[in-house]
Scaffold this active site. Structure first.
Site, short mmCIF file in Angstrom:
data_model
loop_
_atom_site.label_atom_id
_atom_site.label_comp_id
_atom_site.label_asym_id
_atom_site.label_seq_id
_atom_site.Cartn_x
_atom_site.Cartn_y
_atom_site.Cartn_z
N GLY A 114 0.12 55.88 88.37
CA GLY A 114 0.18 57.06 89.25
C GLY A 114 -0.75 56.85 90.44
N GLY A 157 -3.69 51.86 81.97
CA GLY A 157 -2.46 51.09 81.78
C GLY A 157 -2.51 49.78 82.56
CG ASP A 206 -5.74 61.41 84.72
OD1 ASP A 206 -5.42 62.33 85.48
OD2 ASP A 206 -4.91 60.67 84.15
O1 F6P Z 1 -2.71 59.66 85.30
C1 F6P Z 1 -2.54 60.44 86.44
C2 F6P Z 1 -1.56 61.55 86.19
O2 F6P Z 1 -1.49 62.33 87.36
C3 F6P Z 1 -1.87 62.40 84.96
O3 F6P Z 1 -2.92 63.33 85.19
C4 F6P Z 1 -0.53 63.03 84.70
O4 F6P Z 1 -0.35 63.38 83.35
C5 F6P Z 1 0.42 61.93 85.08
O5 F6P Z 1 -0.28 61.05 85.93
C6 F6P Z 1 1.67 62.42 85.75
O6 F6P Z 1 2.50 61.33 85.94
P1 F6P Z 1 3.84 61.39 86.76
O7 F6P Z 1 3.47 61.21 88.21
O8 F6P Z 1 4.62 60.25 86.23
O9 F6P Z 1 4.48 62.72 86.53
#
Ligand code: F6P
Length: 359
Positions: free
Chosen positions: A10, A116, A139
């Site tokens: 992300g 990750g 996070d």
């Molecule tokens: O790890 C960053 C984050 O924004 C988390 O806080 C959240 O759960 C996740 O990524 C959301 O991911 P996506 O952009 O795939 O919805």
């Protein structure tokens, strides 16, 4: 020296500032820099690999997102490959990635990502890839670094939203429940909630009891404070309960967490009889310009990553251990994820101020 940089997982505000700092620091040493697009997809023939020059990184430090784009579905060790019947099979494409990097003359890599991407980098390093990592995630759940860049921006976005919720909640004598991101860590909820005077903060590290949450809201009513603000981390859960997830994930993607604010709001309204509304702040937390703090931290990380490469610190992550930027073996970083300590001074102070954690 020819190096490559990539951004995976992300996105987080500050990625462009890292890219800029790394590219300028490298170019000023006479090195060449390649940018791998969309995580490692560029090295798997699924996207491009581009030359990054002084011109490519001009004027990007203040921009959110990443000029290299990103993905959270691009783990080269279990890459989702579409089959003729439309289904997906996860395939280990790491050898292909390494061979493509070799053919491009890439001698070292910088990988910017969260846990990750760090796990991927560790496996690539074990296969002989000279790699250095930069910790990135809103996070703030990466160990061995005081903070990751992107976190401060996300917290400020949440604070801004909670400030706005206060005025409308007060006008209507309502309870407002706001869900913030963070996966299994409660840092965004804790920091934004304390900084913006929330009444209840619910985090994964402290399972809640809904009756305690409602007690706090009712006690405010008795004191004449007829509204309440509840900040809940998306990964929060009741004692003995489970984390809320949203629908099915796409192939190669981790489970999507979210939806707890709605559940809690319904329970609060049922138990207290108070009008309760909920909202999910969502991806607003990932967007926009990085704060000054994140911009500086990202720039320091980018510069430090190039020094780490020059010093041959392979398999290491740059980290903030105030007041210095240091390097830490990825293996050590991955030993245990960072979480809010339930007896951390921020939690103690919040409790002393009367904030409830629902426990
Ligand atoms: O790890 C960053 C984050 O924004 C988390 O806080 C959240 O759960 C996740 O990524 C959301 O991911 P996506 O952009 O795939 O919805």
């Amino acid at each position: 020296m020819r190096i490559a940089v990539s951004t995976g997982g992300g996105d987080a505000p500050g990625l462009n500032a890292v890219i800029r700092a790394a590219v300028l620091s490298a170019v000023n040493r006479g090195w060449e820099v390649l940018g791998v697009k969309r995580g490692f997809a560029g090295l798997l023939g699924e996207d491009e690999v581009i030359h990054l020059t002084r011109e490519s990184v001009r004027g990007i430090a203040h921009l959110g997102g990443t000029i290299l784009r990103s993905t959270n579905r691009g783990n080269p060790f279990c890459y989702p490959v579409k089959q003729p019947d439309g289904s997906f099979v996860e395939v280990d494409r790491s050898d292909e990635l390494i061979e493509n990097a070799r053919q491009l003359g890439i001698e070292a890599m910088i990988s910017m990502g969260g846990d990750g991407s760090l796990a991927i980098a560790k496996r690539l390093w074990e296969k002989g890839v000279k790699i250095v990592c930069v910790p990135k995630t809103i996070d703030n759940d990466v160990a061995c670094t005081v903070t990751t860049f992107g976190f401060d921006t996300a917290v400020n976005t949440a604070i801004d939203a909670i400030d706005k919720l206060h005025t409308t909640a007060e006008s209507h004598d309502r309870v407002l429940v706001m869900e913030v991101m963070g996966r299994d860590a409660g840092f965004i909820a804790l920091h934004s909630g304390v900084a913006s005077s929330a009444d209840v903060i619910l985090i994964p590290e402290i399972p809640y009891d809904i009756s305690k949450v409602c007690e706090k809201i009712s006690s405010r009513d008795r004191m004449g404070r007829m509204f309440s603000i509840v900040v809940v981390a998306e990964g929060a859960h009741s004692r003995g309960g489970t984390v809320q997830t949203i629908g099915p994930s796409l192939p190669g993607q981790a489970k999507r967490i979210g939806g707890i604010a709605y559940v809690i709001a319904r329970e609060i309204q049922d138990i207290t009889g108070k009008e309760t509304r909920s909202l999910v702040l969502g991806h607003l937390q990932r967007g926009g310009s990085p704060t000054g703090y994140d911009r500086l931290l990202a720039t320091r990380f980018g510069g430090a990553a190039i020094r780490a490469i020059a010093e041959g610190k392979w398999g290491q992550m740059v980290a903030l251990q105030s007041p210095n930027i240091v390097t830490v073996p990825i293996e050590q970083v991955l030993r245990s994820p960072k979480r809010v300590e339930p007896d951390h001074d921020t939690v103690q102070t919040a409790r002393a101020l009367g904030i409830s954690f629902g426990d």
